[in-house]
Design an enzyme around this catalytic site. Structure first.
Site, PDB file in Angstrom:
ATOM      1  N   ASP A   2       0.806  -1.287   0.175  1.00 21.37           N
ATOM      2  CA  ASP A   2       0.082   0.040   0.034  1.00 21.37           C
ATOM      3  C   ASP A   2       0.830   1.235  -0.242  1.00 21.37           C
ATOM      4  O   ASP A   2       1.770   1.313   0.833  1.00 21.37           O
ATOM      5  CB  ASP A   2      -0.969   0.088   1.351  1.00 21.37           C
ATOM      6  N   VAL A   3       0.746   2.305  -0.932  1.00 19.25           N
ATOM      7  CA  VAL A   3       1.673   3.325  -1.143  1.00 19.25           C
ATOM      8  C   VAL A   3       1.654   4.166   0.186  1.00 19.25           C
ATOM      9  O   VAL A   3       2.694   4.785   0.230  1.00 19.25           O
ATOM     10  CB  VAL A   3       1.269   4.123  -2.370  1.00 19.25           C
TER      11      VAL A   3
ATOM     12  N   TYR B  53     -10.301  14.908  -4.708  1.00 21.56           N
ATOM     13  CA  TYR B  53      -9.563  14.494  -6.072  1.00 21.56           C
ATOM     14  C   TYR B  53      -8.782  15.601  -6.397  1.00 21.56           C
ATOM     15  O   TYR B  53      -7.320  15.457  -6.530  1.00 21.56           O
ATOM     16  CB  TYR B  53     -10.262  13.967  -6.916  1.00 21.56           C
TER      17      TYR B  53
ATOM     18  N   THR C 128      -9.294   4.101 -19.170  1.00 24.43           N
ATOM     19  CA  THR C 128      -8.890   3.115 -18.521  1.00 24.43           C
ATOM     20  C   THR C 128     -10.126   2.195 -17.918  1.00 24.43           C
ATOM     21  O   THR C 128     -11.085   2.470 -18.156  1.00 24.43           O
ATOM     22  CB  THR C 128      -8.060   3.576 -17.249  1.00 24.43           C
TER      23      THR C 128
HETATM   24  N1  LIG Z   1      -8.211   7.242 -15.955  1.00 27.24           N
HETATM   25  C1  LIG Z   1      -8.110   8.855 -16.343  1.00 27.24           C
HETATM   26  O1  LIG Z   1      -9.015   9.256 -16.782  1.00 27.24           O
HETATM   27  C2  LIG Z   1      -7.314   9.434 -15.194  1.00 27.24           C
HETATM   28  C3  LIG Z   1      -7.256  10.860 -15.589  1.00 27.24           C
HETATM   29  C4  LIG Z   1      -6.401  11.678 -14.757  1.00 27.24           C
HETATM   30  C5  LIG Z   1      -5.467  11.096 -13.774  1.00 27.24           C
HETATM   31  N2  LIG Z   1      -5.750   9.723 -13.609  1.00 27.24           N
HETATM   32  C6  LIG Z   1      -4.843   9.197 -12.498  1.00 27.24           C
HETATM   33  O2  LIG Z   1      -4.102   8.082 -12.990  1.00 27.24           O
HETATM   34  C7  LIG Z   1      -3.824   7.270 -12.201  1.00 27.24           C
HETATM   35  C8  LIG Z   1      -4.125   5.900 -12.361  1.00 27.24           C
HETATM   36  O3  LIG Z   1      -5.353   5.903 -12.998  1.00 27.24           O
HETATM   37  P1  LIG Z   1      -6.164   4.533 -13.723  1.00 27.24           P
HETATM   38  O4  LIG Z   1      -7.127   5.057 -14.400  1.00 27.24           O
HETATM   39  O5  LIG Z   1      -5.109   3.953 -14.512  1.00 27.24           O
HETATM   40  O6  LIG Z   1      -6.595   3.909 -12.143  1.00 27.24           O
HETATM   41  P2  LIG Z   1      -6.901   2.209 -11.975  1.00 27.24           P
HETATM   42  O7  LIG Z   1      -8.061   2.250 -11.109  1.00 27.24           O
HETATM   43  O8  LIG Z   1      -7.346   1.473 -13.554  1.00 27.24           O
HETATM   44  O9  LIG Z   1      -5.583   1.574 -11.531  1.00 27.24           O
HETATM   45  C9  LIG Z   1      -5.247   2.180  -9.996  1.00 27.24           C
HETATM   46  C10 LIG Z   1      -4.256   1.270  -9.513  1.00 27.24           C
HETATM   47  O10 LIG Z   1      -3.966   1.851  -8.224  1.00 27.24           O
HETATM   48  C11 LIG Z   1      -4.028   0.747  -7.431  1.00 27.24           C
HETATM   49  N3  LIG Z   1      -4.035   1.344  -6.058  1.00 27.24           N
HETATM   50  C12 LIG Z   1      -5.054   1.840  -5.482  1.00 27.24           C
HETATM   51  N4  LIG Z   1      -4.866   2.394  -4.287  1.00 27.24           N
HETATM   52  C13 LIG Z   1      -3.656   1.816  -3.854  1.00 27.24           C
HETATM   53  C14 LIG Z   1      -2.682   1.885  -2.625  1.00 27.24           C
HETATM   54  N5  LIG Z   1      -3.134   2.471  -1.748  1.00 27.24           N
HETATM   55  N6  LIG Z   1      -1.390   1.388  -2.951  1.00 27.24           N
HETATM   56  C15 LIG Z   1      -1.062   0.516  -4.080  1.00 27.24           C
HETATM   57  N7  LIG Z   1      -2.014   0.771  -4.993  1.00 27.24           N
HETATM   58  C16 LIG Z   1      -3.158   1.213  -5.068  1.00 27.24           C
HETATM   59  C17 LIG Z   1      -5.293  -0.184  -7.791  1.00 27.24           C
HETATM   60  O11 LIG Z   1      -5.287  -1.588  -7.164  1.00 27.24           O
HETATM   61  C18 LIG Z   1      -5.336  -0.003  -9.258  1.00 27.24           C
HETATM   62  O12 LIG Z   1      -4.597  -1.381  -9.524  1.00 27.24           O
HETATM   63  C19 LIG Z   1      -4.511   7.565 -10.799  1.00 27.24           C
HETATM   64  O13 LIG Z   1      -3.819   8.439 -10.055  1.00 27.24           O
HETATM   65  C20 LIG Z   1      -5.580   8.632 -11.274  1.00 27.24           C
HETATM   66  O14 LIG Z   1      -5.971   9.407 -10.481  1.00 27.24           O
HETATM   67  C21 LIG Z   1      -6.468   8.988 -14.385  1.00 27.24           C
END
Ligand SMILES: NC(=O)c1ccc[n+]([C@@H]2O[C@H](COP(=O)([O-])OP(=O)(O)OC[C@H]3O[C@@H](n4cnc5c(N)ncnc54)[C@H](O)[C@@H]3O)[C@@H](O)[C@H]2O)c1
Length: 256
Positions: A60-61, A162, A197
């Protein structure tokens, strides 16, 4: 920094943008360490990426001992850590006051800040401590890439937690790059727009099309592979430092 035989640790590496980055890094000849709390996906994805080049560690980060132990395992397996890509994050939505004028949950706010902002800082600082011991290549010892969001600039209704967490990532990018310049570690962030995603691709196609139609050009959601290509470029281009790069097709988000 060269990608071939470099080792990258990727938080949130089992899904979405982190997983796409892992695939691209392996294809470019790097080793990857996926740090995530999704153990089932960790086992599946390391199998697909190939266990010779990929390692999954459950951590966990927000948890210092777990992240430290993950870094030790990564160094034990691949020798050193050259690249740190922070993708772990959550995106809850809650208005400051709901329709009955009840206040938003403080717990949700602090949890979002803990995972998205403190978690990113925790991993970056511990990775930097490892990178500082690397032998410099062309004066460089490591590259850190954090994931912000365009919500950090123009958060929408329901995005106070967020948006605040992502604005924090944008805000710490330059001072962290300045802090780590002396040891030859670059720090940058990517601020994605709306990316395809799992969270978004699970939505009905008309909803995805409507979201894509708001993007000036190209009129579609961003692809995780496009995020991954930017990760690779930042690693390879030694002159990009202290910057947050928008990856959004020109989108400026409206209130909702
Ligand atoms: N998808 C989008 O449109 C988008 C847009 C802007 C920013 N982001 C950012 O990009 C990043 C990735 O997003 P995504 O869409 O790939 O999300 P996702 O939900 O597909 O992947 C996120 C991953 O983080 C892991 N995770 C969550 N909490 C954790 C923790 N405490 N410790 C370790 N791992 C943990 C989850 O298990 C998951 O595998 C995020 O920070 C999100 O805020 C995404």
């Amino acid at each position: 920094m060269q990608l071939i035989n470099a080792t990258a640790m990727i938080t949130g590496g089992c899904s979405g943008l982190g997983l796409a980055s892992a695939r691209a890094l392996v294809a470019a000849g790097a080793n990857v360490v996926l740090i995530d709390i999704n153990e089932q996906a960790g086992a599946e994805q390391t199998e697909t990426l190939g266990t010779a080049k990929a390692l999954y560690v459950s951590a966990d980060v927000t948890n210092e001992p777990q992240v430290s132990a993950a870094l030790e395992l990564a160094v034990e397996r691949f020798g050193q850590i050259d690249i740190c890509v922070n993708c772990a994050g959550i995106a809850p939505a809650e208005r400051t006051l709901n329709k009955s004028a009840q206040p938003a949950s403080l717990h949700t706010f602090t949890k979002t800040m803990a995972i998205n902002l403190s978690g990113t800082f925790n991993v970056a600082r511990l990775a930097a401590a490892k990178m500082a011991g690397n032998t410099a290549q062309a004066d460089e010892r490591g590259v850190i890439i954090n994931t912000a969001s365009i919500a950090g600039y123009e958060g929408q209704i329901g995005q106070t937690a967020y948006a605040a967490s992502k604005a924090g990532i944008i805000g710490m990018t330059l001072p962290m790059a300045r802090d780590l310049a002396a040891v030859g570690i670059r720090v940058n962030s990517i601020a994605p727009g709306i990316m395809a995603t799992p969270l978004l691709t699970a939505m009905p196609q008309p909803v995805q099309d409507a979201l894509g139609a708001n993007v000036p050009f190209p009129k579609r959601l961003g692809l995780p592979e496009e995020f991954a290509r930017l990760v690779l470029h930042i690693v390879e281009n030694a002159y990009i430092n202290g910057e947050t790069i928008r990856l959004d097709g020109g989108l400026r988000m409206q209130p909702k």
